[in-house]
Design a protein around this motif. Sequence first.
Motif, PDB file in Angstrom:
ATOM      1  N   GLU A 111      44.861  -4.597  31.554  1.00  0.00           N
ATOM      2  CA  GLU A 111      44.778  -5.609  30.504  1.00  0.00           C
ATOM      3  C   GLU A 111      43.607  -5.290  29.584  1.00  0.00           C
ATOM      4  OE1 GLU A 111      43.372 -10.124  30.469  1.00  0.00           O
ATOM      5  OE2 GLU A 111      45.464  -9.939  31.105  1.00  0.00           O
ATOM      6  N   VAL A 112      43.899  -5.254  28.289  1.00  0.00           N
ATOM      7  CA  VAL A 112      42.850  -5.105  27.282  1.00  0.00           C
ATOM      8  C   VAL A 112      42.470  -6.507  26.830  1.00  0.00           C
ATOM      9  CG1 VAL A 112      42.263  -4.187  25.016  1.00  0.00           C
ATOM     10  CG2 VAL A 112      43.719  -2.870  26.557  1.00  0.00           C
ATOM     11  N   GLY A 113      41.235  -6.904  27.069  1.00  0.00           N
ATOM     12  CA  GLY A 113      40.824  -8.276  26.829  1.00  0.00           C
ATOM     13  C   GLY A 113      40.790  -8.659  25.366  1.00  0.00           C
ATOM     14  N   ALA A 114      40.757  -9.972  25.122  1.00  0.00           N
ATOM     15  CA  ALA A 114      40.621 -10.477  23.762  1.00  0.00           C
ATOM     16  C   ALA A 114      39.266 -10.062  23.194  1.00  0.00           C
ATOM     17  CB  ALA A 114      40.762 -11.998  23.746  1.00  0.00           C
ATOM     18  N   ALA A 115      39.178  -9.977  21.877  1.00  0.00           N
ATOM     19  CA  ALA A 115      37.933  -9.512  21.259  1.00  0.00           C
ATOM     20  C   ALA A 115      37.706 -10.219  19.931  1.00  0.00           C
ATOM     21  CB  ALA A 115      37.972  -8.004  21.039  1.00  0.00           C
TER      22      ALA A 115
ATOM     23  N   ALA B 244      54.363  -6.459  25.158  1.00  0.00           N
ATOM     24  CA  ALA B 244      53.177  -7.036  25.805  1.00  0.00           C
ATOM     25  C   ALA B 244      51.926  -6.210  25.519  1.00  0.00           C
ATOM     26  CB  ALA B 244      53.399  -7.155  27.307  1.00  0.00           C
ATOM     27  N   ALA B 245      52.105  -4.930  25.175  1.00  0.00           N
ATOM     28  CA  ALA B 245      50.960  -4.079  24.854  1.00  0.00           C
ATOM     29  C   ALA B 245      50.403  -4.358  23.463  1.00  0.00           C
ATOM     30  CB  ALA B 245      51.364  -2.605  24.957  1.00  0.00           C
ATOM     31  N   VAL B 246      51.059  -5.248  22.695  1.00  0.00           N
ATOM     32  CA  VAL B 246      50.604  -5.627  21.360  1.00  0.00           C
ATOM     33  C   VAL B 246      50.061  -7.050  21.429  1.00  0.00           C
ATOM     34  CG1 VAL B 246      51.289  -5.948  18.952  1.00  0.00           C
ATOM     35  CG2 VAL B 246      52.371  -4.168  20.342  1.00  0.00           C
ATOM     36  N   PRO B 247      48.848  -7.317  20.925  1.00  0.00           N
ATOM     37  CA  PRO B 247      48.317  -8.696  20.938  1.00  0.00           C
ATOM     38  C   PRO B 247      49.300  -9.669  20.299  1.00  0.00           C
ATOM     39  CG  PRO B 247      46.603  -7.147  20.286  1.00  0.00           C
ATOM     40  CD  PRO B 247      47.868  -6.355  20.365  1.00  0.00           C
ATOM     41  N   ARG B 248      49.425 -10.877  20.887  1.00  0.00           N
ATOM     42  CA  ARG B 248      50.413 -11.838  20.416  1.00  0.00           C
ATOM     43  C   ARG B 248      49.933 -12.625  19.212  1.00  0.00           C
ATOM     44  NH1 ARG B 248      52.993 -15.233  25.281  1.00  0.00           N
ATOM     45  NH2 ARG B 248      54.235 -15.934  23.486  1.00  0.00           N
ATOM     46  N   HIS B 249      48.643 -12.867  19.115  1.00  0.00           N
ATOM     47  CA  HIS B 249      48.170 -13.636  17.964  1.00  0.00           C
ATOM     48  C   HIS B 249      46.713 -13.307  17.673  1.00  0.00           C
ATOM     49  CE1 HIS B 249      46.060 -16.670  20.557  1.00  0.00           C
ATOM     50  NE2 HIS B 249      46.968 -16.247  21.411  1.00  0.00           N
ATOM     51  N   GLY B 250      46.289 -13.673  16.468  1.00  0.00           N
ATOM     52  CA  GLY B 250      44.923 -13.401  16.057  1.00  0.00           C
ATOM     53  C   GLY B 250      44.654 -13.985  14.687  1.00  0.00           C
ATOM     54  N   PHE B 251      43.415 -13.880  14.228  1.00  0.00           N
ATOM     55  CA  PHE B 251      43.073 -14.349  12.900  1.00  0.00           C
ATOM     56  C   PHE B 251      42.047 -13.413  12.274  1.00  0.00           C
ATOM     57  CE2 PHE B 251      39.591 -16.333  15.245  1.00  0.00           C
ATOM     58  CZ  PHE B 251      38.514 -16.140  14.390  1.00  0.00           C
ATOM     59  N   ARG B 252      41.933 -13.518  10.951  1.00  0.00           N
ATOM     60  CA  ARG B 252      40.977 -12.710  10.211  1.00  0.00           C
ATOM     61  C   ARG B 252      40.445 -13.514   9.032  1.00  0.00           C
ATOM     62  NH1 ARG B 252      39.694  -7.339   9.756  1.00  0.00           N
ATOM     63  NH2 ARG B 252      38.934  -6.619   7.725  1.00  0.00           N
TER      64      ARG B 252
ATOM     65  N   SER C  26      44.127 -11.518  20.443  1.00  0.00           N
ATOM     66  CA  SER C  26      44.338 -11.907  21.833  1.00  0.00           C
ATOM     67  C   SER C  26      44.449 -10.677  22.726  1.00  0.00           C
ATOM     68  CB  SER C  26      45.603 -12.760  21.948  1.00  0.00           C
ATOM     69  OG  SER C  26      46.749 -12.004  21.560  1.00  0.00           O
ATOM     70  N   ALA C  27      44.504 -10.920  24.022  1.00  0.00           N
ATOM     71  CA  ALA C  27      44.583  -9.833  25.005  1.00  0.00           C
ATOM     72  C   ALA C  27      45.979  -9.217  25.000  1.00  0.00           C
ATOM     73  CB  ALA C  27      44.252 -10.362  26.388  1.00  0.00           C
TER      74      ALA C  27
END
Length: 468
Positions: A412-416, A362-370, A391-392
Amino acid sequence: AGHATGSWFASAALTATDRLPSDPAIAARYGTALAPLPRLESTALSLDAGARAGASRHRFSLRHARQDGVLWLIPLGAEAGTRERVTGFGLAGTTLVGSSERELSWDLAHTAGRTSPAGVEGRPAVKWETGTTEGRLELVQRSGRLSSAGVRLRRLTGRASNPLTHPTVSLATAYAELRLGRDQARAPVVAAAVTVGDGETGIAALASRTWTLPRGSTLETVIAHERAVRAEDTDIWAWTERGYRLFEDAGAQVEILGKRRGPERIVGDVRWSLPAGSGARLVARGFFRRDRRLALERARLHFNAAGESFEGPVALVHDAGGELAGAGVEFELSAVRTLVVRGSWWYSATVGGDTLYREARAAVPRHGFRLTSEWVPVPGLDLWLSAAWRSASRWAAFESVEAETGGRYRSEVGAAFVADLAIAKRLWDGRLGVQAAVSNLLGANLRYHPAGATFAPTVAVRLEARLP
């Protein structure tokens, strides 16, 4: 600086860095450990030399690095100033055997590291020495079924202020890779390795194959299994008998649950690549991981106002495990001759496992894009643009800290969303280069860890000159 002539070369490099943290939260913690000025310094020196003699090539390298920084000791609830020194040297060589289709390579290296206390007196004293000696002999064939085979020997040592239970570990690994077919690019590949040491035997095996499908697409599959020798984990804090025991004499709240064993993993990967027209390529990927016998930390931290830090209790739990699955898509577009655009999206999810494994994931973002683009409008002028989103993530260890600090530190570290821009220009036949870059262009509140620094917009300018 480098020089090469005829059959030999020599080069040297020196790098020095001096950083002052500006984020108020991290500067307060570092200032407590490194008063009066929380300065992080590092210096690295490298020397390389090589020569060719007939069909053989030989190389010598020397590395030395110095770093003065801070180590966060969770069980003791404090940051400790440290002074690290690492020195290493290596010898390597390759020579043709029989014909140009077969090559024998070897290398020998030794690295010694030393960590000593620095900064404020009275903080936890961190002091240990480590050493790694390694030798390898490998045969590589460009044709035939046997692609490569080799032997690797390692000796790991650790010394600390308190005697370690097992200060020296010796490991021996034999490995080979077979290509089961004549087509070098599409033939099935099978690889295996056996490691012996510290009274254990570890194995690793991999099988992969590539299929050619209609419309020029390819499908690649990989299946792998690994059971590692526990001694291969060289992090001193992960060695139960070697590291965590050092905290107990200092009065830390440390608990060790279970018996340490070598981790075990099963991997499955599928990758589909499809040409999508002139100058375009599309790749889709799926993966599965099954981890067992992991050693994971379980921490429930509290805020230590006096030391501007966080403290335990902390437990090292053995035999944790779980399953992870995910997918991703990548594309590349280069229809315009001077413009290349690349993009990727990834997603992963925990599909099984115990509570500790799920908390760690859970401490690793589940999804994202670049998304990145590179444009060369005229020769010698490069423009680069990047946009990324993640993601957060959730850090269970900081749930109590969030309440105790009134939200100063959040669990919680928010999405960025982050955008970066760079430009590079070369002048005078490429001898002079100018680069400028802006990171976090939009000023996102970018944070990767509840106790980490926030990265504000950053401007960097670099000048490079190449002397004749």
